[in-house]
Design an enzyme around this catalytic site. Structure first.
Site, PDB file in Angstrom:
ATOM      1  N   LYS A 142      33.904  26.399  27.898  1.00 56.74           N
ATOM      2  CA  LYS A 142      35.294  26.400  27.413  1.00 56.74           C
ATOM      3  C   LYS A 142      36.218  25.721  28.421  1.00 56.74           C
ATOM      4  O   LYS A 142      37.053  24.902  28.043  1.00 56.74           O
ATOM      5  CB  LYS A 142      35.725  27.853  27.138  1.00 56.74           C
ATOM      6  CG  LYS A 142      37.105  27.997  26.547  1.00 56.74           C
ATOM      7  CD  LYS A 142      37.204  29.232  25.672  1.00 56.74           C
ATOM      8  CE  LYS A 142      37.189  30.541  26.434  1.00 56.74           C
ATOM      9  NZ  LYS A 142      38.422  30.776  27.214  1.00 56.74           N
ATOM     10  N   SER A 143      36.085  26.075  29.685  1.00 55.66           N
ATOM     11  CA  SER A 143      36.969  25.494  30.713  1.00 55.66           C
ATOM     12  C   SER A 143      36.828  23.974  30.744  1.00 55.66           C
ATOM     13  O   SER A 143      37.818  23.237  30.815  1.00 55.66           O
ATOM     14  CB  SER A 143      36.600  26.036  32.095  1.00 55.66           C
ATOM     15  OG  SER A 143      36.879  27.403  32.176  1.00 55.66           O
TER      16      SER A 143
ATOM     17  N   SER B  71      43.585  31.711  41.146  1.00 59.01           N
ATOM     18  CA  SER B  71      43.584  31.394  39.714  1.00 59.01           C
ATOM     19  C   SER B  71      43.344  29.905  39.506  1.00 59.01           C
ATOM     20  O   SER B  71      44.143  29.068  39.925  1.00 59.01           O
ATOM     21  CB  SER B  71      44.929  31.780  39.084  1.00 59.01           C
ATOM     22  OG  SER B  71      45.074  31.119  37.833  1.00 59.01           O
TER      23      SER B  71
ATOM     24  N   ASP C 106      35.375  36.393  34.270  1.00 60.31           N
ATOM     25  CA  ASP C 106      35.306  36.684  32.828  1.00 60.31           C
ATOM     26  C   ASP C 106      34.110  37.551  32.449  1.00 60.31           C
ATOM     27  O   ASP C 106      33.938  37.894  31.277  1.00 60.31           O
ATOM     28  CB  ASP C 106      35.247  35.366  32.039  1.00 60.31           C
ATOM     29  CG  ASP C 106      36.554  34.595  32.155  1.00 60.31           C
ATOM     30  OD1 ASP C 106      37.612  35.231  32.341  1.00 60.31           O
ATOM     31  OD2 ASP C 106      36.522  33.352  32.074  1.00 60.31           O
TER      32      ASP C 106
ATOM     33  N   ARG D 165      35.928  38.618  24.493  1.00 53.97           N
ATOM     34  CA  ARG D 165      34.882  39.095  25.402  1.00 53.97           C
ATOM     35  C   ARG D 165      34.662  40.600  25.274  1.00 53.97           C
ATOM     36  O   ARG D 165      33.566  41.103  25.492  1.00 53.97           O
ATOM     37  CB  ARG D 165      35.198  38.708  26.840  1.00 53.97           C
ATOM     38  CG  ARG D 165      35.261  37.192  27.022  1.00 53.97           C
ATOM     39  CD  ARG D 165      35.107  36.778  28.466  1.00 53.97           C
ATOM     40  NE  ARG D 165      35.703  35.475  28.690  1.00 53.97           N
ATOM     41  CZ  ARG D 165      35.141  34.305  28.382  1.00 53.97           C
ATOM     42  NH1 ARG D 165      33.958  34.280  27.810  1.00 53.97           N
ATOM     43  NH2 ARG D 165      35.770  33.171  28.627  1.00 53.97           N
TER      44      ARG D 165
HETATM   45  C1  S3P Z   1      39.927  29.582  33.556  1.00 49.09           C
HETATM   46  C2  S3P Z   1      40.284  30.334  34.649  1.00 49.09           C
HETATM   47  C3  S3P Z   1      40.228  31.804  34.684  1.00 49.09           C
HETATM   48  C4  S3P Z   1      39.369  32.357  33.542  1.00 49.09           C
HETATM   49  C5  S3P Z   1      39.670  31.693  32.237  1.00 49.09           C
HETATM   50  C6  S3P Z   1      39.400  30.194  32.325  1.00 49.09           C
HETATM   51  C7  S3P Z   1      40.032  28.112  33.631  1.00 49.09           C
HETATM   52  O1  S3P Z   1      41.541  32.324  34.535  1.00 49.09           O
HETATM   53  O2  S3P Z   1      39.568  33.745  33.423  1.00 49.09           O
HETATM   54  O3  S3P Z   1      38.872  32.242  31.206  1.00 49.09           O
HETATM   55  O4  S3P Z   1      39.479  27.420  32.745  1.00 49.09           O
HETATM   56  O5  S3P Z   1      40.675  27.608  34.558  1.00 49.09           O
HETATM   57  P1  S3P Z   1      42.509  32.564  35.810  1.00 49.09           P
HETATM   58  O6  S3P Z   1      42.934  31.248  36.323  1.00 49.09           O
HETATM   59  O7  S3P Z   1      43.663  33.361  35.261  1.00 49.09           O
HETATM   60  O8  S3P Z   1      41.697  33.342  36.799  1.00 49.09           O
END
Ligand code: S3P
Length: 474
Positions: A52-53, A198, A350, A425
């Site tokens: 997804k990211s 983050s 996650d 999730r």
């Molecule tokens: C993500 C970062 C994380 C993760 C999210 C996807 C990303 O969040 O929990 O599902 O794609 O950069 P945070 O940046 O709030 O930790």
């Protein structure tokens, strides 16, 4: 039980007149579901959907590059379709050629156009926050909104640093969505030290820095997923990364010529997590998960599960598009409780709900430390994960930001109804728990699973050598 059945492909994407408008804009239906202990183990070779990211970033960077970016293995979950729709609304040409195969004709950095409509990012925090970064350094006006879950989530963590470039933001109390953005005409490069680890905030600042002359500098207190850094380099930007104590300093030279580059999206380790834990919990199971992303900043769950006694082997390790990838082979195993240190959280942020499910079936106490960030996910995941377990007969406590699960070494009773709170999730974690419990586990709504793992139910059911489905509408 045949161990190496042919690959089961993810369920095909439902045909829709327009992938970008019709599907992304349709509200998911409320779908009560249940999971029960299967009569046979899971087996075979499965492919999990795209990361997804990386999928969000592929569409965004593609839209900011000059030329045509071809993407293979894009996750066609609701969250990513929102990003596709947004990039199209900002003027990029985004075309779907077939399952997972997409093309983006970019407009070049600074070339996005003002969207005529509000940009609705649905359930996706990553889409909303990264997009805020892009919009901040484009001299346009835009409004971001999302569903009830996303509208509850904090946005000040991105608007505060992004305002340093000269952008103006106006949102609801607490900086929440809907959020109006007036991007800076001549954005200044930002120097920022993240107060929390983050990847979304880091990436928002870097995306903003793409259209700011000079050096953007972000310091993170702990290393978080580095897909943005990897992909920026892949598209030809100048990025440096240096260690700084427990964290990192990332610099980006602004206004590069981003050149379109093809991307193969690996399987999502955060989606594989549900299948891995399901395999560990169901006796007799052996699964091979192919092409899973193994970026070391994403593999904290594998480390933890091995400490708990899981045997997880990686085969066919390779690199695809700058990201490490491999096949994970997992077999059922008895697990024991462990202490999970807080510094591991960014690499498995996650995965705590499904780790808690594994811990509930393990022998002994598992203490997961330093989970304050779980409070601001799609739901308050710290409270919701504890409630999920408690509803199914598991002894669980929250102490400060720690989650403590008391496993007995026997499958929990189950029989509970889990409130999934618009959180994909939580829904998948509850259904995985139901594969192990004495009585079925019910969820109030499995619809949000489609945000990240379309085909989850069909994939699990198809991996079980029993015609009666283990996951079914309740
Ligand atoms: C993500 C970062 C994380 C993760 C999210 C996807 C990303 O969040 O929990 O599902 O794609 O950069 P945070 O940046 O709030 O930790």
């Amino acid at each position: 039980m045949p161990l190496d059945r042919p690959a089961v492909k993810p369920a095909p994407v439902k045909p829709a007149p327009c992938m970008l408008c019709a599907r992304a804009m349709s509200a998911p239906a409320v779908t009560p579901f249940l999971a029960r202990r299967p009569a046979a183990p899971l087996g075979g070779t499965l492919a999990v959907p795209g990361d997804k990211s990386i999928s969000h970033r592929a569409l965004m960077f593609g839209a900011l590059a000059v030329g045509e970016t071809r993407i293979a293995g894009l996750l066609e979950g609701e969250d990513v379709l929102r990003t596709a729709a947004a990039m199209r609304a900002l003027g990029a040409e985004v075309v779907r050629d077939g399952p997972g195969a997409w093309r983006v004709a970019g407009r070049g950095i600074g070339g996005l156009i003002e969207p005529a409509e509000v940009l609705d990012m649905g359930n996706s925090g990553t889409a909303a926050r990264l997009l805020a970064g892009i919009l901040a350094s484009h001299p346009i006006f835009a409004v971001l909104t999302g569903d009830a879950s996303l509208r509850r989530r904090p946005m000040r963590r991105v608007t505060e640093p992004l305002a340093l470039c000269g952008a103006r933001f106006d949102g609801r109390a607490g900086g929440r969505l809907p959020l109006a953005v007036r991007g800076a005409a001549d954005a200044l490069p930002i120097e920022y030290r993240l107060p929390v680890a983050s990847a979304q905030v880091k990436s928002a600042v870097l995306l903003c820095g793409l259209n700011a002359a000079g050096l953007t500098r972000v310091e993170e207190p702990a290393a978080t997923r580095d897909h943005s850094e990897n992909m920026l380099r892949h598209f030809g930007a100048e990025v440096t990364v240096e260690s700084a104590g427990a964290g990192r300093v990332i610099t980006l030279l602004g206004q590069p010529e981003l050149r379109a580059a093809d991307i193969t999206v690996p399987g999502d380790p955060s989606s594989a997590a549900f299948l891995i834990v399901a395999a560990l919990l169901v006796p007799g199971t052996r699964l091979r998960l192919t092409g899973v992303g193994l970026n070391p900043l994403r593999t904290g769950l594998l480390v933890t599960l091995r400490e708990m006694g899981a045997v997880l082997t990686v085969e066919n390790a390779r690199s695809e598009g700058g990201e490490p990838v491999g096949d994970i082979v997992v077999t059922h195993a008895a697990l024991r409780g462990v202490e999970v240190p807080p510094e591991r959280a960014p690499s498995m942020i996650d995965e705590y709900p499904v780790l808690a499910v594994a811990a509930a079936c393990a022998e002994g106490v598992t203490r997961m430390r330093g989970l304050h960030e779980l409070r601001v996910k799609e739901s308050d995941r710290l409270a919701a994960t504890a409630a999920l377990l408690a509803a199914n007969g598991v002894r669980v406590e929250i102490a400060g930001a720690d989650l403590i699960v008391h496993g007995t070494g026997r499958p929990p009773q189950g029989g509970g109804l889990v409130a999934t709170q618009m959180d994909h999730r939580l829904a998948m974690s509850a259904l995985v728990l139901g594969l192990a419990t004495a009585e079925p586990v019910r969820v109030d709504d499995a619809g949000f699973i489609d945000t990240s793992f379309p085909g989850f139910v069909a994939l699990i059911n198809s991996a079980i050598a029993d015609p009666a489905p283990a996951l079914l509408p309740a």
